[in-house]
Design a protein around this motif. Structure first.
Motif, short mmCIF file in Angstrom:
data_model
loop_
_atom_site.label_atom_id
_atom_site.label_comp_id
_atom_site.label_asym_id
_atom_site.label_seq_id
_atom_site.Cartn_x
_atom_site.Cartn_y
_atom_site.Cartn_z
N PHE A 162 44.80 50.47 44.57
CA PHE A 162 45.98 49.76 45.03
C PHE A 162 47.10 49.72 44.00
CE2 PHE A 162 43.44 46.13 43.36
CZ PHE A 162 44.40 45.44 42.61
N ASP A 163 46.88 50.32 42.84
CA ASP A 163 47.97 50.39 41.86
C ASP A 163 47.74 51.57 40.93
OD1 ASP A 163 46.01 49.66 40.03
OD2 ASP A 163 47.01 47.83 39.37
N MET A 164 48.59 51.69 39.92
CA MET A 164 48.48 52.81 39.00
C MET A 164 47.97 52.37 37.64
SD MET A 164 51.71 55.06 40.20
CE MET A 164 51.22 56.54 39.35
N PRO B 60 35.06 48.72 31.88
CA PRO B 60 36.17 48.04 32.54
C PRO B 60 35.77 46.72 33.20
CG PRO B 60 35.49 50.01 33.78
CD PRO B 60 34.77 50.04 32.48
N PRO B 61 36.80 45.85 33.38
CA PRO B 61 36.57 44.56 34.02
C PRO B 61 36.37 44.72 35.53
CG PRO B 61 38.90 44.82 33.50
CD PRO B 61 38.19 46.02 32.94
N GLY B 62 36.29 43.60 36.28
CA GLY B 62 35.92 43.75 37.69
C GLY B 62 36.70 42.97 38.72
N HIS B 63 37.34 41.86 38.35
CA HIS B 63 37.73 40.89 39.39
C HIS B 63 38.84 41.34 40.35
CE1 HIS B 63 41.08 38.37 37.22
NE2 HIS B 63 41.13 39.63 36.86
N HIS B 64 39.54 42.45 40.03
CA HIS B 64 40.56 42.95 40.97
C HIS B 64 39.98 43.92 42.00
CE1 HIS B 64 43.70 40.90 38.91
NE2 HIS B 64 43.54 41.57 37.78
N GLY C 162 44.17 47.17 38.90
CA GLY C 162 44.22 46.20 37.80
C GLY C 162 43.13 46.44 36.77
N TYR C 163 42.86 47.72 36.46
CA TYR C 163 41.84 48.15 35.48
C TYR C 163 40.41 47.94 35.99
CZ TYR C 163 45.87 47.28 32.33
OH TYR C 163 47.10 47.23 31.74
N CYS C 164 40.22 47.57 37.25
CA CYS C 164 38.88 47.25 37.76
C CYS C 164 38.40 48.27 38.78
CB CYS C 164 38.90 45.86 38.41
SG CYS C 164 39.43 44.54 37.30
N PHE D 265 44.02 35.40 33.34
CA PHE D 265 45.40 35.02 33.70
C PHE D 265 45.75 35.44 35.14
CE2 PHE D 265 49.87 36.13 34.27
CZ PHE D 265 50.47 34.91 33.98
N HIS D 266 45.13 36.53 35.60
CA HIS D 266 45.49 37.07 36.92
C HIS D 266 44.55 36.58 38.00
CE1 HIS D 266 46.87 40.03 33.83
NE2 HIS D 266 47.98 39.93 34.54
N HIS D 267 45.08 36.45 39.20
CA HIS D 267 44.22 36.08 40.31
C HIS D 267 43.18 37.16 40.57
CE1 HIS D 267 43.33 35.60 44.76
NE2 HIS D 267 42.85 34.51 44.19
N PHE E 165 41.08 36.79 28.37
CA PHE E 165 41.87 36.21 27.27
C PHE E 165 43.35 36.58 27.40
CE2 PHE E 165 37.54 36.29 25.35
CZ PHE E 165 37.43 34.93 25.11
N ASP E 166 43.75 36.98 28.60
CA ASP E 166 45.17 37.27 28.80
C ASP E 166 45.97 36.01 29.13
OD1 ASP E 166 43.82 37.23 31.22
OD2 ASP E 166 44.42 39.26 31.83
N THR E 167 45.30 34.85 29.06
CA THR E 167 46.01 33.57 29.10
C THR E 167 46.61 33.24 27.72
OG1 THR E 167 43.87 32.53 28.66
CG2 THR E 167 44.62 32.54 30.95
N1 Q9C Z 1 54.07 44.09 35.97
C1 Q9C Z 1 43.12 42.36 34.21
O1 Q9C Z 1 43.55 41.54 33.41
N2 Q9C Z 1 49.50 45.72 35.66
N3 Q9C Z 1 43.94 43.19 34.87
C2 Q9C Z 1 50.35 44.59 35.78
C3 Q9C Z 1 52.70 43.76 35.74
C4 Q9C Z 1 48.10 45.50 35.91
C5 Q9C Z 1 45.37 43.16 34.70
C6 Q9C Z 1 51.80 44.97 35.85
C7 Q9C Z 1 47.50 44.34 35.18
C8 Q9C Z 1 46.03 44.25 35.43
C9 Q9C Z 1 41.66 42.51 34.41
#
Ligand code: Q9C
Ligand code: ZN
Length: 363
Positions: free
Chosen positions: A129-131, A176-180, A188-190, A218-220, A303-305
């Motif tokens: 769903f993203d790049m 890689p992480p998972g929650h996305h 979102g790297y997942c 930090f992200h939903h 830890f992106d908070t």
């Molecule tokens: N303009 C996790 O923290 N890109 N994923 C965001 C914002 C993707 C974050 C772009 C961020 C993914 C696991």
């Protein structure tokens, strides 16, 4: 007692992402894990190395794929395994290249079911769903190794593995992480939803169990929400940046479907929020989890908070992770807990932030 798990194969995945209209090395990098390992190696915590790939245990692999398939579609998992080679064979990339989508699925009024396209470029977009979810030569190996850590950690807590059963907390250093990941697509790297895999692993021995998930990245966690949205036995609680990535989910009125109404709790917080504002939401979320009385707790820990994170925008500092962790532990004491690493991109502070979190857990 607390055990920390990692797998060297998770370091193999190193891809690119499109960020701010530039193609750059993905911020979700091996260096993140290396920084955490460095801090842990000179600490008192037990660090256990898991090597999923090397002792070729077919039963173990079959079991992992079976548990993953409970929440991930088989064609998506095949895609993850095969797409790099498909692009390579089609001459679209070389061995050192990256699969990155350029066209995505979009809503139509035809009412026709979506079908995976044949074109290899289009397939990459159908399953993402993203790049920010590129795939390189070793990605699949790392994705599976990362997922396996969630499953192994759960096995230890559930007593399925032969380990000292005074272990009540496992920290899986997943990347890689998972929650996305929602089980149908990466983003979102997942690539695989590690929390969902932990739930199916736990349920293999405790089919009726109730599971609580506290997502403090930090992200939903759109993927985790999606997977358990209609599941009354999973309570998902997330504190995240309001109107931030992944943008289309995370509102407070997303509360669950059918008999799972009330088992999805989104606590969005304004960008720039302080630790005091954060702890208010956390306290509310913890209370909901206590009321739900889960048999098993999963913490999606990002830890992106952190105040200077390039992808997160809260005012949270290193010492605050200790408070976040201590209050959570105290509220939910006695519940076996799996901590899964999600995001966090200030590499030179990740070690200190992890140590702060662990300190709070033990105090
Ligand atoms: N303009 C996790 O923290 N890109 N994923 C965001 C914002 C993707 C974050 C772009 C961020 C993914 C696991
Ligand atoms: Zn995040």
């Amino acid at each position: 007692m607390l055990v920390i798990l990692w797998d060297p194969d998770t370091l193999l995945h190193q891809t690119v992402e499109l960020l701010g209209s530039k193609l750059i090395p993905a911020l979700e990098s091996p260096e993140r894990l290396e920084a955490i390992l460095k801090a842990l190696r000179s600490s008192k915590y037990e660090l256990r190395t898991i090597e999923f790939a090397s002792p070729q245990d077919d039963r173990r692999i079959t079991r992992l794929l079976e548990f993953t398939s409970a929440t991930h579609s088989p064609d998506y998992l095949q895609h993850l395994r095969d797409i790099f080679q498909t692009w390579l064979d089609a001459g679209l990339i070389k061995q050192d290249g990256h699969v990155l989508p350029e066209c995505f699925v979009y809503p139509t009024t035809t009412g026709k079911p979506l079908r995976p396209p044949k074109d290899p470029f289009a397939r990459a977009g159908y399953y993402a769903f993203d790049m920010s979810s590129g795939i390189m030569s070793d990605s699949y190996k790392a994705i599976v190794a990362s997922a396996n850590l969630a499953s192994e950690g759960t096995d230890m807590l559930a007593g399925f593995a032969n380990l000292p059963n005074d272990i009540d907390t496992a920290v899986a250093l997943c990347r890689p992480p998972g929650h996305h990941c929602d089980g149908q697509r990466a983003g979102g790297y997942c690539y695989i939803n590690n929390a969902a895999l932990a739930v199916s692993t736990w349920r293999s021995g405790h089919p009726e169990a109730k599971v609580g998930i506290l997502d403090i990245d930090f992200h939903h966690g759109n993927g985790t929400q999606e997977i358990f949205y209609a599941d009354p036995r999973v309570l998902y609680v997330s504190i995240h940046g309001e109107d931030e990535f992944p943008y289309y989910t995370g509102a407070a009125d997303e509360t669950g479907n059918g008999d799972a109404e009330g088992t999805n709790i989104n606590l969005p917080l304004k960008v720039g929020s302080s630790i005091e504002e954060y702890l208010e939401k956390l306290d509310y979320g913890q209370q909901k989890l206590v009321d739900f009385n889960p048999d098993f707790l999963i913490i999606s820990l990002g830890f992106d908070t952190f105040h200077s994170d390039p992808l997160g925008h809260f005012q949270i500092h290193t010492e605050d992770y200790e408070i976040i962790s201590r209050t959570t532990r105290h509220a939910l004491k006695g519940i076996p807990t799996l901590v899964l690493l999600e995001g966090g991109y200030v590499i030179d502070q990740l070690g200190a932030n992890m140590l702060s979190f662990l300190k709070g857990w033990n105090s």
